[in-house]
Motif scaffolding. Structure first.
Motif, mmCIF file in Angstrom:
data_model
loop_
_atom_site.group_PDB
_atom_site.id
_atom_site.type_symbol
_atom_site.label_atom_id
_atom_site.label_comp_id
_atom_site.label_asym_id
_atom_site.label_seq_id
_atom_site.Cartn_x
_atom_site.Cartn_y
_atom_site.Cartn_z
ATOM 1 N N TRP A 68 0.834 -1.198 0.000
ATOM 2 C CA TRP A 68 0.000 0.000 0.000
ATOM 3 C C TRP A 68 0.870 1.250 0.000
ATOM 4 O O TRP A 68 0.541 2.250 -0.638
ATOM 5 N N ARG A 79 -7.998 0.958 -5.495
ATOM 6 C CA ARG A 79 -9.321 0.485 -5.068
ATOM 7 C C ARG A 79 -9.369 -1.040 -5.073
ATOM 8 O O ARG A 79 -9.960 -1.665 -4.183
ATOM 9 N N LEU A 82 -7.854 -2.437 -1.879
ATOM 10 C CA LEU A 82 -8.716 -2.297 -0.705
ATOM 11 C C LEU A 82 -9.941 -3.195 -0.790
ATOM 12 O O LEU A 82 -10.403 -3.709 0.238
ATOM 13 N N ASP A 83 -10.476 -3.395 -1.985
ATOM 14 C CA ASP A 83 -11.632 -4.277 -2.114
ATOM 15 C C ASP A 83 -11.271 -5.706 -1.725
ATOM 16 O O ASP A 83 -12.013 -6.386 -0.999
ATOM 17 N N ALA A 86 -10.726 -5.846 2.046
ATOM 18 C CA ALA A 86 -11.965 -5.776 2.822
ATOM 19 C C ALA A 86 -12.650 -7.131 2.891
ATOM 20 O O ALA A 86 -13.173 -7.531 3.944
ATOM 21 N N LEU A 108 -8.465 2.970 7.674
ATOM 22 C CA LEU A 108 -8.134 3.419 6.320
ATOM 23 C C LEU A 108 -7.267 4.675 6.321
ATOM 24 O O LEU A 108 -6.589 4.960 5.326
ATOM 25 N N VAL A 114 -2.825 -0.310 6.916
ATOM 26 C CA VAL A 114 -3.209 -0.973 5.661
ATOM 27 C C VAL A 114 -2.068 -1.846 5.147
ATOM 28 O O VAL A 114 -2.278 -2.962 4.675
ATOM 29 N N VAL A 187 -13.806 4.312 1.442
ATOM 30 C CA VAL A 187 -12.857 3.684 0.514
ATOM 31 C C VAL A 187 -12.631 4.559 -0.710
ATOM 32 O O VAL A 187 -11.497 4.742 -1.168
ATOM 33 N N THR A 191 -8.928 5.998 -1.582
ATOM 34 C CA THR A 191 -8.193 5.561 -2.770
ATOM 35 C C THR A 191 -7.847 6.737 -3.676
ATOM 36 O O THR A 191 -6.756 6.771 -4.263
#
Length: 219
Positions: A68, A79, A82-83, A86, A108, A114, A187, A191
């Motif tokens: 990250w 994105r 992070l998706d 998650a 976040l 992260v 999010v 991002t």
């Protein structure tokens, strides 16, 4: 005095001997023909083994974990990281009570948090689903890697109090379902900031709207 006469050569015997030698040579050549085929087969086997060993060596090379902190300056890629994270947090990490309490709602906004969670996710994937997945790797994840990350999360971002933890939506549900991942409404903003403006201040969190107590929002 007359010269002694030499006996005429026995051409018949010589021909017989030559034929016998030719026959011996023919048999020896015939015996070598299968060996040539075996040599070709052996060459194919060696080539196959070499290719197999190369493939095994390639599979055993550890796959790099995404970062990250060094993520590409591209919003779609950020994105995507992070998706995926998650989903893993919901299905794996937050099923551990100490993981749920160590993950703050503002995770976040902490790039180091992260980063820790991303590599921990990929360590879990390698231990359970990778080419070298093993009980030993899973044991190391449980005994050393996951507890280490949890401890660092607590030091870096704090942890929830028992009272705050008990009020999490769904925490006391009898179904034992996964704990919701907090802060996912941010999010998109995170991002965009991290992909394009990570050298600036992050966007401010949106204040939670007060509830009317019946599942709706006041206002």
């Amino acid at each position: 005095m007359s010269k002694p006469e030499h006996p005429a050569p026995d051409t018949g015997s010589a021909a017989v001997r030559l034929a016998a030698e030719v026959e011996i040579l023919r048999r020896q050549v015939e015996e070598l023909v299968p060996l040539v085929g075996r040599v070709d087969e052996l060459g194919d086997v060696v080539a196959h083994v070499s290719q197999t060993l190369a493939a095994v060596a390639a599979r055993r090379r550890p796959a790099p974990a995404p970062s990250w902190l060094a993520a590409p300056a591209e919003q779609v890629a950020a994105r995507g990281l992070l998706d995926e994270l998650a989903v893993w947090l919901r299905e794996i990490f937050l099923r551990y009570p100490d993981g749920a309490t160590a993950l703050p709602d503002c995770w976040l906004w902490h790039p180091d948090v992260v980063e820790e969670l991303l590599w921990l996710m990929h360590a879990w994937l390698a231990a359970y689903q990778g080419a070298d997945a093993s009980v030993a790797a899973a044991s190391d994840w449980h005994d050393r890697q996951r507890p280490g990350v949890v401890n660092r999360l607590r030091k870096a971002a704090g942890s929830c109090s028992p009272e705050a933890h008990q009020t999490r939506p769904g925490w006391s549900a009898p179904t034992g379902g996964p704990v919701p991942v907090p802060g996912l409404d941010a999010v998109e903003a995170i991002t965009a900031w991290w992909a394009q403006h990570r050298d600036r201040m992050p966007p401010e969190p949106v204040a939670a709207q007060p509830s009317n107590g019946f599942g709706g929002v006041l206002g």
